[in-house]
Design a protein around this motif. Structure first.
Motif, PDB file in Angstrom:
ATOM      1  N   UNK A 484     -15.994 -48.423  11.465  1.00 22.62           N
ATOM      2  CA  UNK A 484     -15.227 -47.209  11.220  1.00 22.62           C
ATOM      3  C   UNK A 484     -15.648 -46.603   9.884  1.00 22.62           C
ATOM      4  N   UNK A 485     -15.910 -45.306   9.900  1.00 23.36           N
ATOM      5  CA  UNK A 485     -16.215 -44.577   8.662  1.00 23.36           C
ATOM      6  C   UNK A 485     -15.135 -43.510   8.502  1.00 23.36           C
ATOM      7  N   UNK A 486     -14.165 -43.728   7.612  1.00 23.17           N
ATOM      8  CA  UNK A 486     -13.028 -42.800   7.504  1.00 23.17           C
ATOM      9  C   UNK A 486     -13.428 -41.473   6.884  1.00 23.17           C
ATOM     10  N   UNK A 487     -12.550 -40.497   7.008  1.00 21.66           N
ATOM     11  CA  UNK A 487     -12.754 -39.223   6.322  1.00 21.66           C
ATOM     12  C   UNK A 487     -12.812 -39.457   4.816  1.00 21.66           C
ATOM     13  N   UNK A 488     -13.596 -38.643   4.131  1.00 17.87           N
ATOM     14  CA  UNK A 488     -13.820 -38.777   2.692  1.00 17.87           C
ATOM     15  C   UNK A 488     -14.328 -40.175   2.334  1.00 17.87           C
ATOM     16  N   UNK A 489     -15.360 -40.680   2.999  1.00 20.55           N
ATOM     17  CA  UNK A 489     -15.780 -42.073   2.758  1.00 20.55           C
ATOM     18  C   UNK A 489     -16.281 -42.319   1.349  1.00 20.55           C
ATOM     19  N   UNK A 490     -17.002 -41.361   0.767  1.00 19.34           N
ATOM     20  CA  UNK A 490     -17.525 -41.555  -0.573  1.00 19.34           C
ATOM     21  C   UNK A 490     -16.459 -41.496  -1.642  1.00 19.34           C
ATOM     22  N   UNK A 642     -14.608 -36.277  20.501  1.00 23.14           N
ATOM     23  CA  UNK A 642     -13.961 -37.478  21.028  1.00 23.14           C
ATOM     24  C   UNK A 642     -14.835 -38.223  22.030  1.00 23.14           C
ATOM     25  N   UNK A 643     -15.832 -37.543  22.585  1.00 16.62           N
ATOM     26  CA  UNK A 643     -16.735 -38.200  23.533  1.00 16.62           C
ATOM     27  C   UNK A 643     -17.893 -38.844  22.781  1.00 16.62           C
ATOM     28  N   UNK A 644     -18.191 -40.122  23.058  1.00 13.62           N
ATOM     29  CA  UNK A 644     -19.287 -40.800  22.340  1.00 13.62           C
ATOM     30  C   UNK A 644     -20.636 -40.130  22.590  1.00 13.62           C
ATOM     31  N   UNK A 665     -23.739 -45.708  19.245  1.00 13.32           N
ATOM     32  CA  UNK A 665     -23.126 -44.435  19.619  1.00 13.32           C
ATOM     33  C   UNK A 665     -21.913 -44.202  18.738  1.00 13.32           C
ATOM     34  N   UNK A 666     -21.471 -42.938  18.680  1.00  7.39           N
ATOM     35  CA  UNK A 666     -20.407 -42.587  17.755  1.00  7.39           C
ATOM     36  C   UNK A 666     -19.483 -41.543  18.368  1.00  7.39           C
ATOM     37  N   UNK A 667     -18.183 -41.632  18.047  1.00 12.99           N
ATOM     38  CA  UNK A 667     -17.234 -40.571  18.356  1.00 12.99           C
ATOM     39  C   UNK A 667     -16.254 -40.455  17.203  1.00 12.99           C
ATOM     40  N   UNK A 668     -15.414 -39.405  17.223  1.00  9.04           N
ATOM     41  CA  UNK A 668     -14.432 -39.173  16.156  1.00  9.04           C
ATOM     42  C   UNK A 668     -13.033 -39.322  16.734  1.00  9.04           C
ATOM     43  N   UNK A 669     -12.176 -40.131  16.052  1.00 12.18           N
ATOM     44  CA  UNK A 669     -10.826 -40.350  16.572  1.00 12.18           C
ATOM     45  C   UNK A 669      -9.853 -39.314  16.008  1.00 12.18           C
ATOM     46  N   UNK A 670      -8.566 -39.470  16.326  1.00 14.29           N
ATOM     47  CA  UNK A 670      -7.567 -38.460  15.956  1.00 14.29           C
ATOM     48  C   UNK A 670      -7.314 -38.396  14.453  1.00 14.29           C
ATOM     49  N   UNK A 671      -7.739 -39.435  13.700  1.00 10.67           N
ATOM     50  CA  UNK A 671      -7.622 -39.398  12.245  1.00 10.67           C
ATOM     51  C   UNK A 671      -8.937 -38.977  11.588  1.00 10.67           C
TER      52      UNK A 671
END
Length: 681
Positions: A484-490, A642-644, A665-671
């Motif tokens: 998981x790579x959250x928003x504002x990771x840096x 939301x789709x990988x 593969x990667x997708x973005x969740x609701x957060x």
């Protein structure tokens, strides 16, 4: 819940960048990233705070809370730049720091030498006094002797004093009396009493902790004083709270008295944010992976709680004391999130040893001059230069355009290393990337495998300026299936400051009447934090004959035998999980009583996990090297849905770059978290 009045500003210092996030009263989230300003890191904090408020259109007077994570205490020890420190102890115990423990970090390294004591032998002094194990004074310290010693310390130019009398934890008034006499005789000198820092048994560890506190005390006090003055000059008059190693905030005045509590201040802020994310997503086991400009760090969070060590080491490369691997640094006995650290970061220098082997770190180019590709005069090749050469990082600019990139300088710096290896520059850059990944597995295994946990059962959360670039490769190496790579990771450590609780810890040796002792400790906590503080009781427990303890939570309620029986059951289970065996109740002993008080943060993590504004630019394609060159789409977080979608992909945020390699593969969740998994193929 977002506070309704004023802005909260979180500022975290790294070896290369200073990161700031401002949270407004209406929920506005404004990030900022600037180059750090060694040796006066506080200048960078003030500059970044002013810049983020300007970007937000907010007045400095509108700041309601200034929250800070800093590496100043750690750097002071690593650079051996602390105050000239004296130790005052009982007659016959002058050489406790020299003797230490029979521990070697590398058993068969004949070239290894013990760390040099922070107080030189000529600055360690004895008093003709004695506290017996049952608390009797035979005799007490003579006041005239203490005043004479003060005169000698004054003549020697001593800046700080650690008072560490034998058995003082059972008779703290005697040690405090000596410390007060020295303070009266030595105005301006930083005086520490060990019982005010670590009132626990084990003479060496208590003396070491007090000495570290005294050694960094004047530096930390001076730093916080200058920082507060700089903020006031800039118009920010809000209270300054500092992140502790335990993951909670504390006011600057209290920190200045016990700076040993902020040795792991910077890394702890990031783990605090990951803890909140783990709770939000209901993840049972999470590896927090933080890679910045100088180091890479790992920590384990289970069921929403990180492991908190009772003691650890600082200055030994990996700040965690574990069994026979300890001995490389200075022991510190204060609560700290269990963080393993290796010298691999974006600024880590790439070199070849005499045997022709490629190495990455621990030396770092820092922010000045920084990696060669920054164009600030740096000539040594770094991991950032390797990432630019491989196409993983933008060839134009980083940190939202604040740092220009020069790919030609990166290739030029790597060329001598490539020549020594007999490889081309891209091949050398990829080799450095893989060496760094291998090095970082050590940190993850230190907090998982060495604790009896299987890393394959965990989810990895990657953050820091360089963490998302390496997380997928590191996870694959360890068998971890999801990253998981959250928003504002840096800027995630700065974000952790916004959601951290205010916290105060108190400890006392086990007492035959634990109820009265817990009541005393609770009173100390609530006197400082207020009656609204949430109080938790903890026990340091071990089997008889052991030197190490495990920290076990004690249930709320009256201290009945049933409560202690439940704590013993938890201890047996944790001991078996960690060490592979457990004993019976007759072997269990309680070493210390602890109380932790917290004031919950007014900010929840979901309040600040916002999708950064769209850049407005169309996706482009860049050649990236994964062995062979591969045309790779370069997109923003907003372009991921939301789709990988399959890798390879480069996802650029203002504050970090995420690499999705082939096969992932990667997708973005609701957060707005990027979720990287491995494709079935």
């Amino acid at each position: 819940m977002i506070p309704s009045s004023g802005w909260r500003v979180g500022a975290d210092i790294g070896g290369t960048f200073t990161d700031v996030i401002a949270l407004g009263p209406a929920g506005e989230v404004v990030p900022m990233k600037v180059l750090s300003t060694p040796p006066d890191y506080g200048t960078g904090v003030v500059t970044a705070t002013t810049a983020v408020l300007d970007a937000a259109g907010a007045a400095p007077a509108a700041v309601a809370a200034m929250l800070h994570g800093t590496t100043v205490a750690t750097n002071t020890i690593l650079e051996m730049a602390g105050a000239r420190t004296a130790v005052v102890t009982t007659q016959g115990f002058r050489d406790v720091l020299e003797l230490g423990r029979l521990r070697r970090p590398v058993l068969y390294d004949l070239s290894w030498t013990k760390p040099v004591p922070l107080a030189a032998r000529r600055d360690r002094h004895e008093l003709a006094q004695r506290i017996t194990a049952d608390g009797r004074l035979t005799p007490p310290a003579d006041e005239a002797d203490v005043r004479a010693l003060a005169a000698r310390l004054r003549a020697d130019g001593i800046d700080a004093v650690a008072v560490c009398l034998l058995n003082s934890y059972v008779r703290p008034d005697e040690e405090r009396r000596v410390a007060e006499l020295l303070r009266a005789e030595l105005p301006g000198v930083y005086v520490t009493a060990s019982v005010d820092i670590s009132p626990q048994p084990q003479e060496f560890e208590r003396t070491s902790t007090a000495t570290v506190n005294a050694y960094v005390g004047p530096v930390v006090h001076g730093y916080l004083t200058r920082l507060e003055a700089g903020l006031r000059t800039a118009g920010v008059h809000a209270p300054l709270l500092v992140m502790q190693s335990s993951g909670g905030l504390l006011d600057a005045d209290s920190v200045a008295r016990r700076p040993v509590q902020i040795i792991e201040s910077g890394p702890a802020a990031g783990v605090t944010a990951v803890r909140q994310l783990a709770r939000l997503l209901e993840l049972p086991s999470v590896v927090a992976f933080d890679m910045g400009g100088t180091t890479a760090k790992a920590s384990l969070i289970e069921h929403g709680e990180p492991f908190v060590s009772a003691d650890y080491e600082v200055g030994g490369g990996m700040n965690a004391a574990r069994g026979l691997g300890s001995g490389a640094g200075y022991p510190v006995r204060t609560p700290s999130i269990d963080i393993a650290e290796v010298g691999s970061g974006g600024g880590s220098v790439i070199a070849v040893d005499q045997a022709g082997a490629l190495h990455v770190g621990p030396a770092s180019a820092g922010s000045r001059p920084g990696p060669a590709c920054y164009g600030q005069g740096g000539e040594l090749p770094t991991l950032t230069d390797a990432n630019v050469t491989l196409g993983y990082l933008s060839p134009d600019a980083l940190a939202g355009g604040r740092v220009a990139i020069h790919p030609d300088l990166a290739a030029k710096a790597l060329a001598p290393v490539a020549d020594r290896l007999g490889r081309d520059v891209p091949g050398t850059a990829r080799g450095a990337y893989e060496v760094a990944v291998s090095s970082m597995t050590t940190a993850v295994k230190a907090v998982t495998s060495e604790r009896g946990r299987d890393p394959r059962e965990a989810t990895m959360v990657a953050f820091g300026g360089a963490g998302p670039l390496y997380a997928a490769a590191l996870a694959r190496e360890l068998g971890i299936s999801t990253v998981l790579v959250p928003a504002h990771p840096g800027l995630f450590s700065s974000l952790g400051l916004l959601v951290a609780d205010t916290e105060l810890n108190e400890v006392a040796p086990y007492h035959p009447e634990p109820a009265a002792e817990f009541e005393r400790l609770t009173a100390k906590v609530t006197a400082e934090l207020g009656e609204d503080a949430v109080v938790e009781r903890l026990l340091d427990m071990r089997y008889r004959g052991q030197r190490f303890e495990l920290r076990i939570r004690l249930d709320d309620g009256e201290l009945t035998e049933e409560l202690f029986a439940a704590a013993r059951a938890r201890f047996h289970a944790e001991h078996e999980r960690t060490y592979g065996r457990a004993g019976d109740d007759s072997l269990v002993e309680i070493v210390n009583l602890r109380v932790r008080g917290t004031l919950p943060s007014p900010v929840a993590l979901e309040d600040v996990l916002r999708l950064p504004p769209a850049s407005g630019r169309a996706p482009v394609t860049r050649e990236c090297r994964f062995g062979a060159p591969v045309p790779t789409p370069v997109v923003t977080r907003a372009d991921i849905g939301a789709e990988p979608v399959d890798g390879p992909l480069v996802i650029e945020d203002m504050d970090a770059t995420t690499l999705v390699p082939p096969g992932a593969r990667v997708h973005r969740d609701r957060f707005h978290t990027l979720v990287i998994t491995w494709s079935a193929a």
